[in-house]
Motif scaffolding. Structure first.
Motif, short mmCIF file in Angstrom:
data_model
loop_
_atom_site.label_atom_id
_atom_site.label_comp_id
_atom_site.label_asym_id
_atom_site.label_seq_id
_atom_site.Cartn_x
_atom_site.Cartn_y
_atom_site.Cartn_z
N SER A 213 83.53 30.42 38.53
CA SER A 213 82.47 31.19 39.21
C SER A 213 81.70 32.05 38.22
O SER A 213 81.89 33.25 38.16
CB SER A 213 83.02 32.01 40.37
OG SER A 213 84.19 32.68 40.03
N TYR B 64 78.34 33.94 36.94
CA TYR B 64 77.21 34.55 37.66
C TYR B 64 75.97 33.69 37.45
O TYR B 64 75.74 33.16 36.37
CB TYR B 64 76.98 35.96 37.15
CG TYR B 64 78.00 36.93 37.68
CD1 TYR B 64 77.97 37.32 39.01
CD2 TYR B 64 79.01 37.45 36.88
CE1 TYR B 64 78.91 38.18 39.53
CE2 TYR B 64 79.96 38.32 37.38
CZ TYR B 64 79.90 38.68 38.71
OH TYR B 64 80.83 39.53 39.22
N LYS C 231 64.92 41.38 37.18
CA LYS C 231 66.14 41.48 37.97
C LYS C 231 67.30 40.80 37.27
O LYS C 231 68.43 41.26 37.33
CB LYS C 231 65.92 40.84 39.34
CG LYS C 231 65.15 41.75 40.28
CD LYS C 231 65.40 41.34 41.70
CE LYS C 231 64.87 42.38 42.64
NZ LYS C 231 65.20 42.07 44.02
N LEU D 35 76.34 44.14 34.77
CA LEU D 35 77.70 43.61 34.86
C LEU D 35 78.27 43.31 33.48
O LEU D 35 79.40 42.84 33.38
CB LEU D 35 77.72 42.35 35.73
CG LEU D 35 77.23 42.54 37.16
CD1 LEU D 35 77.43 41.28 37.95
CD2 LEU D 35 77.96 43.68 37.85
N PRO E 218 65.71 37.68 45.60
CA PRO E 218 66.94 38.36 46.00
C PRO E 218 68.08 37.91 45.09
O PRO E 218 68.00 36.83 44.49
CB PRO E 218 67.17 37.84 47.42
CG PRO E 218 66.56 36.48 47.42
CD PRO E 218 65.40 36.53 46.47
N TYR E 219 69.09 38.73 44.95
CA TYR E 219 70.25 38.31 44.18
C TYR E 219 71.04 37.29 44.98
O TYR E 219 71.15 37.41 46.21
CB TYR E 219 71.13 39.51 43.85
CG TYR E 219 70.55 40.36 42.74
CD1 TYR E 219 70.56 39.89 41.43
CD2 TYR E 219 69.97 41.59 43.00
CE1 TYR E 219 70.02 40.65 40.40
CE2 TYR E 219 69.43 42.35 41.97
CZ TYR E 219 69.46 41.87 40.67
OH TYR E 219 68.92 42.60 39.67
N THR E 220 71.51 36.26 44.29
CA THR E 220 72.21 35.18 44.97
C THR E 220 73.54 34.90 44.28
O THR E 220 73.71 35.20 43.10
CB THR E 220 71.40 33.87 44.93
OG1 THR E 220 71.13 33.57 43.57
CG2 THR E 220 70.12 33.98 45.69
N LEU F 259 76.45 31.49 44.21
CA LEU F 259 76.80 30.17 44.73
C LEU F 259 77.94 30.34 45.72
O LEU F 259 78.76 31.25 45.58
CB LEU F 259 77.24 29.25 43.60
CG LEU F 259 76.17 28.86 42.59
CD1 LEU F 259 76.75 27.89 41.57
CD2 LEU F 259 74.98 28.21 43.29
N SER G 289 80.54 28.81 45.93
CA SER G 289 81.86 28.61 45.32
C SER G 289 82.26 29.76 44.40
O SER G 289 83.31 29.72 43.78
CB SER G 289 81.85 27.31 44.51
OG SER G 289 80.89 27.42 43.49
N THR G 290 81.41 30.79 44.33
CA THR G 290 81.75 31.93 43.48
C THR G 290 82.91 32.70 44.10
O THR G 290 82.96 32.88 45.32
CB THR G 290 80.54 32.86 43.34
OG1 THR G 290 79.45 32.09 42.87
CG2 THR G 290 80.81 34.00 42.39
N SER G 291 83.78 33.18 43.27
CA SER G 291 84.91 33.98 43.74
C SER G 291 84.40 35.21 44.50
O SER G 291 83.43 35.85 44.09
CB SER G 291 85.73 34.41 42.53
OG SER G 291 86.25 35.69 42.71
N LYS H 250 84.22 38.35 42.47
CA LYS H 250 83.05 38.49 41.60
C LYS H 250 81.82 38.87 42.40
O LYS H 250 80.99 39.66 41.94
CB LYS H 250 82.80 37.19 40.85
CG LYS H 250 83.74 37.01 39.69
CD LYS H 250 83.17 36.03 38.70
CE LYS H 250 83.97 36.08 37.42
NZ LYS H 250 83.38 35.22 36.39
N ALA H 251 81.69 38.31 43.60
CA ALA H 251 80.56 38.68 44.45
C ALA H 251 80.64 40.17 44.80
O ALA H 251 79.62 40.87 44.82
CB ALA H 251 80.56 37.84 45.71
N VAL I 117 82.01 42.54 43.00
CA VAL I 117 81.64 43.32 41.81
C VAL I 117 80.13 43.36 41.66
O VAL I 117 79.53 44.40 41.37
CB VAL I 117 82.32 42.72 40.55
CG1 VAL I 117 81.75 43.32 39.30
CG2 VAL I 117 83.81 42.95 40.62
N LEU I 118 79.49 42.20 41.88
CA LEU I 118 78.03 42.13 41.79
C LEU I 118 77.39 43.03 42.84
O LEU I 118 76.48 43.82 42.55
CB LEU I 118 77.58 40.68 42.00
CG LEU I 118 76.08 40.42 42.17
CD1 LEU I 118 75.35 40.74 40.88
CD2 LEU I 118 75.82 38.97 42.52
N GLY J 83 78.21 46.67 41.88
CA GLY J 83 77.66 47.07 40.59
C GLY J 83 76.16 47.30 40.64
O GLY J 83 75.65 48.20 39.99
N LEU J 84 75.46 46.46 41.41
CA LEU J 84 74.00 46.60 41.45
C LEU J 84 73.56 47.38 42.68
O LEU J 84 72.37 47.59 42.88
CB LEU J 84 73.33 45.23 41.43
CG LEU J 84 73.66 44.37 40.20
CD1 LEU J 84 72.85 43.10 40.23
CD2 LEU J 84 73.38 45.11 38.91
#
Lengths: 630, 630
Positions: free
Chosen positions: A568, A570, A580, A588, B569-571, B573, B575-577, B580-581, B583-584, B587-588
């Motif tokens: 995964s 980013y 952005k 991050l 917009p922030y995206t 996938l 399948s991302t953990s 991690k999503a 944290v994103l 974090g932002l």
């Protein structure tokens, strides 16, 4: 000059990275720039001894910057479990084998350096927060706090041990280096105006200092590039210039009769003391010589002392200020470890004392406190920190009642100086060409999308890839990250599987878990490796491509990349604004950012953005017309 | 009791949000939780007067937490350009109409509150950094620093003005509230052991304090839920209990003869003073009454004073410690604005003084300094801050030489207490059910991917959408963000165009820029709106769905959403953990995170993740089997 040559030879021949303050390098490292040699053991060695020789040689340099760098180097050495090159390794120090933990440790090291240099534990924490670190999290806060608490306890016991004078000058002043509590900190509105004036002029002089340091650095870099011998010669000439100023300028000033009732001996007999006889008749002293021919710490202590304790002639202060201001500028950049704090504090304190002596008839504030405020204004004008400088000055001088004035002066001088140029450390980072990521995106990035910044050929691997292809890709490119794409028969359509790192690929290839057929071997192949093999190696000590020994028949075999792929990573859509993407990248602390396509029917990855792709040089190189929007 | 009822009535009937400390609410707001009424003008009003009444009523509560909340409320009021409801608006204060700027302003307000409450400007900055703010950037650092510098200057001029005593007790102690410089800060290794012991016990007692506050709060919330009248009755009973302790307990202790040579009058004649006669014969005083029947500030000053100045009986300290410890616990949670700092400092100082008096024969450290360290250990044990508490204590007491010991005690008590439970403010945030995003992801999130956490029906709009559909979607859901999807003929295949906000949709619909045909009107339609119409409205004051007046024939018309769509917009996938999503997201500082599909041939968006989707309750509700992995 012997000491100066010793420092220069160490610096020029053994570790050129040890020259200068070291704070910009630490700052760059903590921003994510993995430049080799910044924190190498040889740099540590040269930094410690070069700094000792340099300060002892009488240069107008400080030990604070080098101590920050030293702290960071030690932290790095500990964090990578010692140095394999010098056969110093510790097994139990293997818990810092990733970027974030190592950054945390080095931040703590930098904080410890400031804490030790200024005997300012809280100031150290704040310095690490405000100036050094690029990312901050609350765990880091108490970790740096713990580090500096240990520093404070250790320092205090050393000072206690040395109280009887058995360690020379060490420990003078106790935990508070420049106590200014003797002068009363009462001030009126009129003094406030004087202080604002002081701050504005201090800000202008501070930014001028930065400007000239930049110009001098650019000039020196031309000389220094010609070879180590030229570096040493430059150091010798600056050493000569410094000596000329120190021993020449005091002659032009008048002698002063000794004060009648002084606690100190006058004139001074030993080497330390603030009443140097110099060329004067008995019972007289030369106050400029007393400033020049002493340690920097003692000179600052004299300037900070209250006007009832010590008086300076205006001409003395003026000559000293001008001399130190310019010596400080020409000294930074020569091949010795050289901190910027002490020159700036010295120049600022003499400037402040000068203003204070001028305004003495008008102002109720003591000239010693003016010296403190002058130092604050110079520090604010050059380094542009706020809270950390404020706390460092507080811990240096132990005068809590001056806090509102110090805050005011720092803010004024920072604001004034910010309208002219950048802080001195940022300037040096930029001049060294280090790809520093700013916290904010540049305005012109809003007009671009992530897809626009992607450049260069994209090299992708299949989920199960031929060994030869991997070796070839590793050879022809210097990329550190490669996208892995799952293709039929492993998935219905080509899809992004993840990102694989060069260092992990090398470990996998070294292990030779190859298969004849294109099949997935499953996650059990990683079990044959030990976890620390995949850990981030120490600076410049990882596996190299040359270490691999792949035979020709193995080149045609396959290797399953899934177990070592970061599944995964980013990602941003290609249509995402570049600004952005930059915020995401910096926020991050990434090293690779995958750009994925927006419309179907294309390869599942458009490209990878790295730190260099966000640098203004790169973006404006691709889109020169944006220069006008800049 | 009259004052207590006044405070309770204000709190129970006008603004229930004003009860308690306010720091957890400010912390939650700065984390991104837009709860209505936290920072409303009515809360501000009640907070100010309720706090005055509550402190004056003699409760064991502080004014520090309420001052932080007050500062944040004022900042919020300024940031939204005044209050439209109360007809107080300022046109020139319209520059803070977005989340980030408003958060910055409120952080500054919180810092100003601490700076004013403790007269500790640097402590205020650090408090805002360590405890209040969830995001930190270097611009915010100098902004809070500037705010607290202004606070320091204003405070100092008020104190100067009030020096002659014309403002009552205000300004006592000058800029340094509890000066402990009179006692010598020399300590040996043996004292260090005593201090470590103090820290460990302080940490245990601090975490016990948190545990009991939590239990009491849960009990009170059952009572408080029954109505405002019950709230007032609860306040009355606690007020009665406090009075019983204050006037009852001193009777059980012995009188002490007045010291022979004291600077203060003994026994005290006026209301302030630390030698209360109480029931004692002439020339005697009751030291427990002197602690109870005075302001909290004076009690702390007495406890911090050196043992040569003032001696306390061990029984007095023991009774006072136990009484304050439990009164502090039962007082927090009743319907008055109540800070936690003062009760904790009082309990900690009496605990420290008690230990110091016990250890007096063994230790060279003054009992007053032990009281300071005891206060530090309690603060560390309940609030779990490090640097900020250290600096606040430093600025309160002006004793730089105690810094290493204070740091040590804070770290020890924090570490000990952390092994039992969370900090008191985090506990309260959790108990109030506010969806607070932690900086780190929960471990079980690593076993999930972003697609797993998406829940509920997804409602998307087409790039040019029928007005009726939009209205219907706004009515049936309470979503704040909707994905916009471009479909043929505007693109070749369905693709994600961006994200549109509910508030912006309402403004657009209100403007009625509709078209009969499905066509793109282009960006010029936004020109007919003013920029501030799209600005983030003040709390609870935006356009409502009911404000729209759409006719039936307009329902069939179309509106072009492109001009108001956030195109990048922030995206992540699918399948991302999930870790991690998270944290994103944190974090932002996002409010919506789009989840896009990995494989082609599906709708271009899988779902939207919001703050609630990351909450443990939600995730563990969807995947109960993960409970075991927790």
């Amino acid at each position: 000059m012997v000491l100066a040559v010793a420092a220069a030879v160490l610096c020029a021949y053994i570790a050129p990275a040890a020259a200068g303050s070291g704070i910009p390098e630490v700052k760059a490292y903590l921003n994510g720039i993995d430049a080799h040699s910044i924190l190498a053991p040889s740099t540590l060695f040269v930094k410690i001894f070069g700094s000792i020789f340099g300060v002892a040689a009488g240069f107008v340099v400080g030990k604070e910057g080098p101590m920050v760098h030293t702290g960071a180097c030690i932290a790095n050495l500990l964090g990578q479990g010692g140095s394999r090159k010098y056969r110093l390794t510790w097994r139990w120090l293997r818990y810092f084998k990733n970027d974030r933990d190592r950054r945390d440790l080095i931040t703590c090291g930098a904080a410890a350096g400031v804490a030790a240099a200024f005997r300012a534990p809280v100031g150290g924490v704040l310095f690490a927060l405000e100036e050094a670190a690029s990312w901050w999290r609350s765990a880091l806060l108490w970790r740096t706090f713990f580090t500096t608490a240990v520093v404070a306890v250790v320092l205090r016991s050393f000072i206690e041990f040395c109280r009887s004078g058995r360690c020379g000058l060490f420990g003078q002043g106790g935990l508070i280096m420049f106590d200014v509590n003797s002068a009363p900190a009462a001030y009126s509105t009129r003094d406030l105006l004087a202080v604002i004036f002081l701050g504005v002029i201090g800000g202008i002089l501070g930014s001028l200092y930065n400007y000239m340091v930049d110009k001098v650095l650019r000039t020196y870099s031309i000389i220094n590039e010609r070879g180590p011998l030229f570096k040493v010669l430059l150091v010798i000439s600056i050493s000569f210039l410094t000596s000329c100023c120190s021993y020449g300028l005091p002659w032009i000033l008048q002698c002063i009769p000794c004060p009648a009732h002084s606690e100190e001996e006058c004139p001074t007999i030993g080497r330390s003391g603030s009443y140097k006889n110099f060329q004067c008749p008995p019972n007289h002293y030369n106050d400029l010589a007393s400033l020049f021919l002493t340690t920097n710490d003692d000179a600052i202590r004299s300037l900070f002392s209250s006007s009832s304790e010590k008086e300076f002639q205006i001409s003395t202060l003026l000559v000293f200020f001008v001399a130190i201001y310019f010596l400080g500028i020409v000294t930074y950049g020569i091949a010795i470890p050289s901190g910027l704090f002490i020159p700036v504090i010295l120049a600022g304190a003499s400037y402040g004392r000068l203003v204070g002596t001028f305004l003495d008839p008008l102002s109720g504030l003591d000239a010693g406190l003016f010296a403190l405020l002058g130092a604050a204004s110079f520090l604010g004008g050059t380094m542009r920190m706020t809270v950390s400088l404020c706390v460092i000055l507080l811990e240096l001088t132990n005068n809590l009642l001056m806090l509102p004035l110090v805050m005011l002066v720092l803010l004024i001088s920072k604001t004034v100086a910010d309208s002219f140029n950048k802080g001195v450390y940022d300037q040096i980072v930029e001049m060294k060409g280090l790809p520093y990521m700013e916290a904010h995106a540049e305005p012109y990035m809003r007009n671009l999308v992530a897809g626009d910044a992607v450049s260069g050929p994209l090299i992708t691997f299949s989920g199960v890839e031929k060994v030869g292809n991997i070796l070839c890709a590793l050879k022809i490119t210097r990329h550190n990250g490669f996208p892995v794409i799952n293709e039929p028969p492993f998935s219905e359509a080509p899809e992004l599987c993840g990102l694989v790192l060069r260092s992990h690929l090398l470990v996998l290839l070294k292990g030779k878990k190859f298969t004849k057929q294109r099949i997935m071997t499953g996650p059990e192949i990683v079990r044959s490796f030990k976890a620390h093999e995949f850990a981030k190696p120490g600076s410049g000590k990882g596996l190299k491509l040359e270490d691999l020994d792949i035979k020709d028949d193995e080149m045609e075999m396959f290797v399953d990349l899934h177990p070592i792929t970061n599944m995964s990573p980013y990602t941003v859509l290609e249509s995402t604004s570049l600004a952005k993407a930059a915020v995401l990248f910096r926020g991050l602390g990434l090293r690779h950012l995958c750009v994925v396509p927006k419309t179907p029917g294309r390869p599942p990855i458009v490209g990878i953005l790295t730190r260099h792709d966000f640098m203004p040089e790169h973006v404006l190189g691709l889109y020169p017309h944006l220069h006008s929007h800049k």
